[in-house]
Design a protein around this motif. Structure first.
Motif, PDB file in Angstrom:
ATOM      1  N   ALA A   1       0.825  -1.210   0.000  1.00 29.63           N
ATOM      2  CA  ALA A   1       0.000   0.000   0.000  1.00 29.63           C
ATOM      3  C   ALA A   1       0.858   1.259   0.000  1.00 29.63           C
ATOM      4  CB  ALA A   1      -0.918  -0.003   1.220  1.00 29.63           C
ATOM      5  N   GLU A   2       0.312   2.333  -0.611  1.00 32.81           N
ATOM      6  CA  GLU A   2       1.027   3.609  -0.640  1.00 32.81           C
ATOM      7  C   GLU A   2       0.883   4.359   0.675  1.00 32.81           C
ATOM      8  OE1 GLU A   2      -0.107   5.947  -3.945  1.00 32.81           O
ATOM      9  OE2 GLU A   2       0.508   4.470  -5.447  1.00 32.81           O
TER      10      GLU A   2
ATOM     11  N   ALA B   1       3.245   2.411   8.187  1.00 30.43           N
ATOM     12  CA  ALA B   1       2.998   3.633   7.410  1.00 30.43           C
ATOM     13  C   ALA B   1       3.728   4.831   8.018  1.00 30.43           C
ATOM     14  CB  ALA B   1       1.498   3.908   7.344  1.00 30.43           C
ATOM     15  N   ARG B   2       3.730   4.876   9.341  1.00 27.76           N
ATOM     16  CA  ARG B   2       4.440   5.991  10.002  1.00 27.76           C
ATOM     17  C   ARG B   2       5.941   5.897   9.753  1.00 27.76           C
ATOM     18  NH1 ARG B   2       1.104   6.183  15.796  1.00 27.76           N
ATOM     19  NH2 ARG B   2      -0.752   7.257  14.967  1.00 27.76           N
ATOM     20  N   TYR B   3       6.491   4.690   9.823  1.00 31.05           N
ATOM     21  CA  TYR B   3       7.916   4.510   9.543  1.00 31.05           C
ATOM     22  C   TYR B   3       8.226   4.894   8.099  1.00 31.05           C
ATOM     23  CZ  TYR B   3       8.178   1.842  13.918  1.00 31.05           C
ATOM     24  OH  TYR B   3       8.126   1.454  15.223  1.00 31.05           O
ATOM     25  N   GLN B   4       7.325   4.501   7.187  1.00 32.02           N
ATOM     26  CA  GLN B   4       7.514   4.847   5.789  1.00 32.02           C
ATOM     27  C   GLN B   4       7.517   6.363   5.589  1.00 32.02           C
ATOM     28  OE1 GLN B   4       8.779   2.025   4.460  1.00 32.02           O
ATOM     29  NE2 GLN B   4       7.530   2.286   2.632  1.00 32.02           N
ATOM     30  N   ASP B   5       6.593   7.037   6.278  1.00 32.81           N
ATOM     31  CA  ASP B   5       6.546   8.503   6.191  1.00 32.81           C
ATOM     32  C   ASP B   5       7.845   9.117   6.699  1.00 32.81           C
ATOM     33  OD1 ASP B   5       4.030   8.465   5.113  1.00 32.81           O
ATOM     34  OD2 ASP B   5       2.988   8.850   7.009  1.00 32.81           O
ATOM     35  N   GLN B   6       8.338   8.579   7.830  1.00 34.13           N
ATOM     36  CA  GLN B   6       9.597   9.084   8.372  1.00 34.13           C
ATOM     37  C   GLN B   6      10.749   8.839   7.409  1.00 34.13           C
ATOM     38  OE1 GLN B   6      10.018   7.202  12.170  1.00 34.13           O
ATOM     39  NE2 GLN B   6       8.482   8.475  13.169  1.00 34.13           N
ATOM     40  N   LEU B   7      10.769   7.637   6.807  1.00 36.91           N
ATOM     41  CA  LEU B   7      11.831   7.318   5.852  1.00 36.91           C
ATOM     42  C   LEU B   7      11.767   8.249   4.645  1.00 36.91           C
ATOM     43  CD1 LEU B   7      11.830   3.406   5.885  1.00 36.91           C
ATOM     44  CD2 LEU B   7      13.659   4.914   6.690  1.00 36.91           C
ATOM     45  N   LYS B   8      10.561   8.537   4.178  1.00 43.69           N
ATOM     46  CA  LYS B   8      10.408   9.440   3.038  1.00 43.69           C
ATOM     47  C   LYS B   8      10.900  10.835   3.384  1.00 43.69           C
ATOM     48  CE  LYS B   8       6.482   6.993   0.964  1.00 43.69           C
ATOM     49  NZ  LYS B   8       5.023   7.019   0.692  1.00 43.69           N
TER      50      LYS B   8
END
Length: 553
Positions: free
Chosen positions: A46-47, A187-194
């Motif tokens: 998922a995005e 999703a939160r980790y992905q946001d932080q990574l982005k």
């Protein structure tokens, strides 16, 4: 399926109805597992969280038989649901989507208990009073919490199952709720990574990650490559030393060793571009440890052990402009210091002339003028003497740092004793007691250190209580610096004056005014800061003062 097959084999002697029941249970479990697997696979694909939450919700509905519901997260205030999406199951819903959803009713029970709860006669329950007009008709409802860090941060809402919700449905919904919490954290980790990826890519300073074991550059941002005149792929896996000037490579191992030992180290050096041109840089190196799990097993699975992987993270800034500005400022300061020194020298002669003739007037016409004229002459003599002291102090102030070659290792203990002997008349006349402890050896200009301690002792004497002046000079070792103290039992300094007393020409009013020029403590500050130290005072009115200053080891 293995465990279910074994269940069936154990029931081969049972009745047909028992076998059918076991087969049905096995198929049901397989169906539940398949939906859980589909939901789990949606998380990394998922995005965003809303997409993975929808997939998890759809699977949860298939398993529980619900036809309507929603997924909602707690708002920042922690008192309302914020719905990500709503599934009405084909039934009409005219509720204003902007209407608030406060935490109350049955969903409030789920929040409070962090457990799945359900009601199979919802339309006749006490919870109906919380339903807004136009809401989807609800036969039965169930809420399952989404927990993160032991706190319920959202809900999966389910409704309108054809028959009744069961404890099995609640258990399955709980499992899907746990999966939703995993998706939310992911999703939160992905946001932080982005966000960090954007910082890394868009940073205006050079950032690189190096492997200390092989001394190779593992990750490089565009600014780092551009700064050194390379394309990104040209620097990949190159030795770290590639971007450092040849002269700087000799000390590079030592600098990286300091970063490894302390965890962080900043230094100035010279880097080299692809075309061979050299430029000044400030390099900030941080040692980062990453825990990698390595599984070890012999027959039975054993607990994974963490093995640290270490990386150097380099932040590199081109300081060419800063160096040029610093050099220009240094030249300006030198010129200003020379001007002040010349001005002080030039003013000495006319001042001595004024002082001499004023004193001559005082002696020649003593007793011949009225009291008012004698008072005027006394003011003139006192003013010229004070101006002389100011000029002498200003001359000393302008000379600080004028001879950088004179820096050497100075043993402070004999130096302070020499200062005490030089000030013996002042100390004896004030009745002061000076106690000198064991002091370190520091690198500085000996004459400047002499001035520093002389002004420290003079300041303590000027602010002493009559007849009971005690001054203690001591030191202690701190990380990377010597911490020296000059403590007195004088009248003290109010906290509101702690900063301003180190300003040039600053003198406190009132009883602590003394006979100073307002240059002494400013001179001390200039000397200490010249060698990378800092100076401050700790004091209260009537409780003495303790002056602190540091010198790097």
């Amino acid at each position: 399926m293995g465990e279910f097959t074994s269940d069936l084999s154990r029931k081969e002697t049972g009745t047909p109805s028992e076998l059918e029941s076991a087969l049905h249970e096995a198929r049901l479990r397989q169906f539940e597992s398949s939906e859980l697997l589909d939901a789990a696979q949606s998380i990394p694909m998922a995005e965003n969280f809303a997409q993975s939450a929808r997939a998890i919700f759809d699977s949860c509905c298939k398993v529980t038989g619900a036809t309507a519901g929603y997924v909602a997260l707690l708002n920042d205030a922690g008192d309302e649901n914020e719905v990500l999406f709503l599934e009405a199951g084909g039934l009409p819903c005219t509720v204003d989507p902007n209407l608030p959803m406060p935490i109350r009713g049955l969903r409030g029970v789920s929040y409070e208990t962090s457990k799945a709860v359900y009601d199979n006669d919802f339309s006749n329950s006490k919870w109906m009073k919380f339903m807004p007009e136009g809401h989807v008709s609800l036969k039965n409802v169930m809420f399952s919490p989404i927990n993160v860090g032991g706190k319920t941060v959202g809900l999966i809402g389910l409704a309108n199952k054809a028959d009744d919700f069961t404890d099995r449905d609640a258990a399955n919904a709980t499992t899907f709720g746990e999966m939703a919490s995993v998706a939310l954290r992911f999703a939160r980790y992905q946001d932080q990574l982005k966000r960090w990826a954007h910082v890394f890519e868009d940073a205006k300073w050079g950032v690189a990650v190096g492997d200390p074991e092989y001394n190779s550059l593992e990750m490089i941002n565009p600014a780092f490559a551009e700064m050194h005149g390379y394309a990104l792929e040209e620097l990949a896996s190159k030795p770290i030393s590639t971007v450092f000037a040849e002269a700087a490579r000799e000390t590079l191992v030592q600098q990286l060793g300091l970063a490894r030992d302390k965890g962080h180290h900043t230094f100035e050096t010279e880097n080299v571009r692809k075309d061979g041109s050299v430029f000044p840089t400030q390099v900030d190196v941080t040692m980062v440890e990453e825990k990698e799990l390595a599984e070890e097993g012999h027959g039975e699975a054993e607990e994974a052990e963490g093995t640290p992987s270490k990386y150097y993270v380099f932040n590199v800034q081109d300081i060419t402009e800063r160096k040029a500005a610093a050099d220009a400022l240094m030249r300006s300061n030198i010129e200003l210091r020379q001007y002040a020194s010349i001005a002080a020298h030039q003013l000495q002669e006319p001042l001595r002339l004024i002082s001499s003739y004023t004193q001559l007037l005082s002696r020649r016409y003593a007793g011949k003028l009225d009291d008012e004229a004698s008072e005027f002459i006394e003011y003139a003599v006192s003013g010229s003497e004070r101006l002389q002291r100011l000029l002498d102090g200003l001359l000393v102030y302008t000379q600080v740092g004028i001879d950088p070659e004179a820096v050497e290792a100075v043993d402070c203990t004999p130096l302070v004793n020499e200062v005490v002997n030089d000030m013996s008349l002042v100390i004896d006349s004030s009745g002061a007691e000076v106690v000198v402890g064991e002091l370190p050896s520091v690198r500085a200009n000996r004459k400047e250190l002499f001035q520093l301690f002389r002004h420290m002792l003079q300041n303590a004497i000027d602010n002493a209580s009559p007849g009971q002046c005690r001054i203690e000079v001591s030191a202690e070792r701190e990380e990377g610096a010597w911490h020296l103290h000059v403590k007195d039992n004088g009248i003290g300094i109010a906290p509101r004056h702690h900063e301003r007393i180190f300003g040039l020409f600053t003198r406190l009013q009132g009883p602590a005014e003394g006979a100073g020029t307002g240059i002494g403590l400013a001179l001390c500050k200039k000397i200490v800061e010249r060698y990378g130290g800092r100076i401050w005072v700790e004091s209260e009115e009537g409780e003495g003062a303790s002056f602190h200053f540091t010198f790097p080891v």
